[in-house]
Scaffold this active site. Structure first.
Site, mmCIF file in Angstrom:
data_model
loop_
_atom_site.group_PDB
_atom_site.id
_atom_site.type_symbol
_atom_site.label_atom_id
_atom_site.label_comp_id
_atom_site.label_asym_id
_atom_site.label_seq_id
_atom_site.Cartn_x
_atom_site.Cartn_y
_atom_site.Cartn_z
ATOM 1 N N ARG A 1 -6.632 -8.377 -8.970
ATOM 2 C CA ARG A 1 -7.296 -9.669 -9.179
ATOM 3 C C ARG A 1 -8.756 -9.420 -9.542
ATOM 4 N NH1 ARG A 1 -10.419 -9.173 -4.617
ATOM 5 N NH2 ARG A 1 -9.342 -8.221 -2.873
ATOM 6 N N LYS B 1 0.811 -1.221 0.000
ATOM 7 C CA LYS B 1 0.000 0.000 0.000
ATOM 8 C C LYS B 1 0.844 1.271 0.000
ATOM 9 C CE LYS B 1 -4.184 -1.917 1.847
ATOM 10 N NZ LYS B 1 -5.305 -1.762 2.757
ATOM 11 N N HIS C 1 -15.131 -3.625 7.884
ATOM 12 C CA HIS C 1 -14.399 -3.135 6.716
ATOM 13 C C HIS C 1 -14.448 -4.122 5.552
ATOM 14 C CE1 HIS C 1 -12.885 0.141 9.123
ATOM 15 N NE2 HIS C 1 -12.491 -0.731 10.028
ATOM 16 N N GLU D 1 -2.871 7.420 8.047
ATOM 17 C CA GLU D 1 -3.426 8.435 7.145
ATOM 18 C C GLU D 1 -4.636 9.098 7.760
ATOM 19 O OE1 GLU D 1 -4.284 6.204 3.509
ATOM 20 O OE2 GLU D 1 -6.346 5.980 4.136
#
Lengths: 178, 506
Positions: free
Chosen positions: B295, B119, B238, B203
Site C-alpha cells: 500500500r 509474513k 515499533h 526469528e
C-alpha cells in the site's frame, strides 16, 4: 503593585507586577522585564518581553491556568503572595489534591499492578489500559505512596477519571522519606 | 489496455483521505469521502467532492464495513476505491470484493496482497528471490516446546512476531528461555485480537538495527522500478515517528543493491502498484528482508520530496492500466527530506494517546515545508481511530538545512488543547546522535533514559511560562477592578456581578 506566587506541582516562583503607560512590569527571580501583553483569539497571547516576541496560549482552568509553551502544557496556580505564605504556614497545600493519576484517554482497565500503601517510583507502570486497540502501560507520574486505587480490572474509564490517588507529598520529584 | 477513472471512493479518513482527495483534484477525478458518525465534520469530508455516511462509531462499525463501502461506491458510480493505509488497505478479501463488484482496487491484486501480507509466506518468496532474510523459523509456532528448540537453534535474543502482523502488534522480544512461554502466549493473544489470526513465528532478534525501506512501483506489464530508500529507525512501540530520505548510511552502491533486491522481490510476486519493501540493516550494513507493505505508506511524502514524483498520481496511472512513465535511470534524487508525524500523544507519559479538542491549531508554512493534515482549528481528535493529526515534511538542499527547517517549522506549529509529539520532534532535532546520524530502532530508549525529564528540560523556559500565567492573571484582576470601579458609580450590584462573570469567561 501586586505580588503573586506562581506554583507548579514541584516549583514555586514569586513575581511583583505593576502596570504603567500601557506596559506591564514584572520583577522576580532576580530580573525585571517590561512586557507588552496583547490578547489574540482562542486564548492566545502575544507577548513582547523586553523586545523579544513570544506567542503563548493560556487557558483558564477551574483552579489556575494552563500555559501552552509551544507544544506542551503546564498547569499553574497563581495566588496572592501573602495569602500563599499564610497557607504555607498553616500547612495548606493546593497541590496536594493534585496528587492523582487520571486516565489519559478513555479505555478499558486491563490490569492493576499496585495496591494502597505501596511505595512507587516515578515512571513505574501502575496499570495497563487498552485504548485504540493498544495496550498502554500507565506509569506513575511521581515517586510516592499510593493512598487508593479507584479502578478495578475490566472497568471502562473516561478521559480524566481518577485511577489512583497518592498520599499528599509536596515535592513529587524527591523520594518520600522513611 | 487502459481504462478511464472518473470517480474514486476514498475508503479512509484523516490526513491520508485528504491527501488522496487532493490527488484526485490534481488529476481531475471526482473524489468521494465516506464517514462515520463522529466524523461528519471531519476535514476529509469537507474537502471531498462527494461524501456519504457509513454510520457507526468505531472502525469496525464504519471504515471496516466492506459491505457498506462497496454499496456506497456502486450507488455513487465510483470507478475505483483507494484504501489509503490501515483499515482495509491490506485486506485481500476486500480487494477481491472490489473486483467482484467491477470496481478497481487501487493497490495490488488480492492474490499478491494475500501472499505478501502473510509474513511467513512473504519470507519464503523473498528467500526464493534471493533476498537475505533474518535467520529464523517460517513455521507457525504454537507449542512452547517447539519454540524453545527453534530459539535454541537460532540463539537468543529472539523475536516472536505475528504472521498477519504489522505495527508492532503481536511482537515480543525474548532474551532467555524463561521468558519464552509468556511472550509466546501474549504475542498470540495480541495478534488474535488485533488481526483475528493467532499465528506467530520466531526469528533472530537483531540488536540495534536500522529500519530502511525501499519504495517500489510496478505496472501491469511487469515493469518494476524503485525510488530509493527511507530511513525510519526512530520508532516508539515499533511504530515510526520520524522518517527521512536519504538514509545517512545508504550510499549509491548500497541503494542500488537494496533497490535491485526490492525490485526482484516485486517481480517474483507479480507486484502491481505502489509498495514498500522493508529491511533491517545491522551494524555492519548488512540488510535483511523484513516485510512488504502492499500500500501507500504514511511516510511516502519524503520520497515525493526528494524524487519530485507524486506517488498518488503514479498509483492512479497504474490503476488505469498505463505503463510506468519513468524508467529506473530517470529516477532522480535531490536534497534531503524529513518527516515528523504529529500524533495526539503525550510523549512524556510514554506516548499514550491524548485526544481532545484543538482549541487553537495553526500549521507552519514557508520555504521547504509541507503539511499533510486531517484536522483544522476547532476540530476534535476522536478517540476511536489512529491518533495521527498530521505529518510535517520538510525539504532541504542537504540534511543540515532540512534539520534547520524542521526545527523552525516545529517551533511555528501551534497546537493548543492536547499534547502532541511536536515537543518530541524538537527534542530529536537537537539530539547529537540524530544530528550525526547514529540511529537504530532503539533510538528513543538509548537517547532518552527519562523522556519526560528531557522534554521538560528542553521545553523552553518554565519561568517564562510562570511569568505569563502571572501576567494573564494580573491583567484579569486589573480588568475586574476597572469594571467594579465603574460599576460602583452606577451602584448596581447585579450589573457588577454580571460583568465580572462575563469577564471571567473571556
Amino acid at each position: 503593585m501586586k505580588k503573586v506566587q506562581v506554583s507548579t506541582a514541584d516549583r514555586t516562583f514569586a513575581f511583583e507586577l505593576w502596570f504603567e503607560n500601557d506596559r506591564y512590569f514584572v520583577r522576580g527571580e532576580g530580573e525585571e522585564h517590561v512586557v507588552d501583553l496583547t490578547p489574540l483569539k482562542n486564548n492566545r497571547y502575544s507577548l513582547i518581553v523586553d523586545g523579544r516576541s513570544y506567542e503563548t496560549g493560556v487557558e483558564v482552568a477551574s483552579d489556575g491556568y494552563i500555559v501552552f509553551t509551544g507544544a506542551r502544557s503546564h498547569r499553574f496556580i497563581v495566588e496572592d503572595y501573602e495569602i500563599a505564605q499564610m497557607k504555607k504556614q498553616a500547612g495548606i497545600d493546593d497541590w496536594a489534591r493534585e496528587m492523582l493519576l487520571t486516565a489519559p484517554m478513555p479505555g478499558l482497565v486491563l490490569a492493576v499492578n499496585c495496591r494502597p500503601g505501596d511505595t512507587v517510583v516515578k515512571n513505574q507502570p501502575l496499570l495497563v489500559m487498552e485504548a485504540m486497540k493498544m495496550e498502554n502501560d500507565i506509569k506513575s507520574p511521581l515517586t510516592g505512596i499510593i493512598r487508593a486505587v479507584a479502578v478495578i480490572p475490566g472497568q471502562n474509564v473516561d478521559k480524566g477519571q481518577t485511577l489512583i490517588e497518592f498520599e499528599p507529598w509536596r515535592n513529587p520529584e524527591k523520594p518520600v522519606p522513611e | 489496455m487502459t481504462t478511464t477513472i472518473r470517480k474514486i471512493l476514498i475508503a479512509n479518513r484523516g490526513e491520508i483521505a485528504v491527501r488522496i482527495a487532493r490527488g484526485c483534484r490534481d488529476a481531475g477525478i471526482i473524489s468521494v469521502a465516506v464517514y462515520s458518525d463522529p466524523d461528519r465534520m471531519a476535514y476529509h469530508v469537507r474537502v471531498a467532492d462527494e461524501a456519504y455516511a457509513l454510520g457507526g462509531t468505531t472502525s469496525a462499525e464504519s471504515y471496516l464495513r466492506q459491505d457498506k463501502i462497496i454499496e456506497t461506491a456502486r450507488k455513487c458510480g465510483a470507478d475505483a476505491i483507494h484504501p489509503g493505509y490501515g483499515f482495509l488497505a491490506e485486506n485481500h478479501d476486500f480487494a477481491a470484493l472490489c473486483r467482484e463488484n467491477g470496481l478497481i482496487f487501487i493497490g495490488p491484486s488480492p492474490e499478491v496482497i494475500a501472499l505478501l501480507g502473510d509474513k511467513v509466506q512473504a519470507r519464503r518468496v523473498a528467500e526464493k528471490a534471493g533476498l537475505p532474510v533474518v535467520p529464523g523459523s517460517v513455521q507457525n509456532i504454537e507449542q512452547v516446546d517447539v519454540a524453545r528448540i527453534e530459539a535454541y537453534r537460532i540463539g537468543y535474543p529472539v523475536l516472536i512476531k505475528a504472521a498477519a502482523g504489522g505495527g508492532g502488534k503481536g511482537m515480543r522480544i525474548v532474551n532467555d528461555p524463561d521468558g519464552l512461554g509468556a511472550a509466546l502466549s501474549t504475542a498470540a493473544s495480541e495478534a488474535g485480537s488485533a488481526f483475528g489470526d493467532r499465528r506467530v513465528y520466531i526469528e533472530k532478534y537483531i540488536s540495534r538495527p536500522r529500519h530502511v525501506e525501499i519504495q517500489i512501483l510496478g505496472d501491469a506489464y511487469g515493469n518494476v522500478i524503485h525510488l530509493g530508500e527511507r530511513e525510519c529507525s526512530i520508532q516508539r512501540r515499533h511504530q515510526k515517528v520520524i522518517e527521512e530520505s536519504p538514509s545517512m548510511i545508504v550510499d549509491d552502491a548500497m541503494r542500488a543493491k537494496m533497490g535491485a533486491a526490492a525490485v526482484e522481490l516485486a517481480k517474483a510476486a507479480g507486484y502491481v502498484g505502489a509498495g514498500t519493501v522493508e529491511f533491517l540493516v545491522d551494524e555492519n550494513k548488512h540488510f535483511y528482508f523484513l516485510e512488504v507493505n502492499t500500500r501507500l505508506q504514511v511516510e511516502h511524502p519524503v520520497t515525493e520530496m526528494v524524487t519530485g514524483l507524486d506517488l498518488v498520481q503514479e498509483q492512479f496511472k497504474i490503476a488505469r492500466g498505463e505503463k510506468l512513465s519513468i524508467r529506473q535511470e530517470d529516477v532522480g534524487r535531490r536534497g534531503h527530506a524529513i518527516e515528523c508525524r504529529i500524533y495526539a500523544e503525550d510523549a512524556a507519559a510514554g506516548f499514550i494517546p491524548c485526544t481532545g479538542h484543538l482549541s487553537a491549531y495553526q500549521e507552519p508554512s514557508g520555504p521547504g515545508v509541507r503539511v499533510d493534515s486531517g484536522f483544522i482549528a476547532g476540530d476534535d481528535v476522536p478517540v476511536y481511530y489512529d491518533p495521527l493529526i498530521a505529518k510535517l515534511i520538510v525539504w532541504g538542499a542537504d540534511r543540515n538545512q532540512a534539520i534547520q527547517r524542521m526545527r523552525r517549522a516545529l517551533n511555528e506549529y501551534v497546537v493548543q488543547g492536547i499534547e502532541t509529539t511536536i515537543s518530541f520532534g524538537r527534542l530529536v532535532m537537537d539530539n547529537e546522535s540524530f544530528i550525526s546520524g547514529r540511529l537504530s530502532t532503539h533510538f528513543i530508549e538509548d537517547e532518552f533514559a527519562d523522556l519526560a525529564e528531557s522534554l521538560t528540560r528542553s521545553d523552553g523556559d518554565i519561568r517564562l511560562a510562570a511569568m505569563t500565567a502571572a501576567l494573564v492573571d494580573y491583567r484579569l484582576q486589573l480588568r475586574l477592578l476597572a469594571v467594579s470601579r465603574r460599576a460602583k458609580s452606577e451602584e448596581n450590584p447585579w450589573k457588577i456581578s454580571g460583568r465580572q462573570a462575563g469577564l471571567r469567561k473571556r
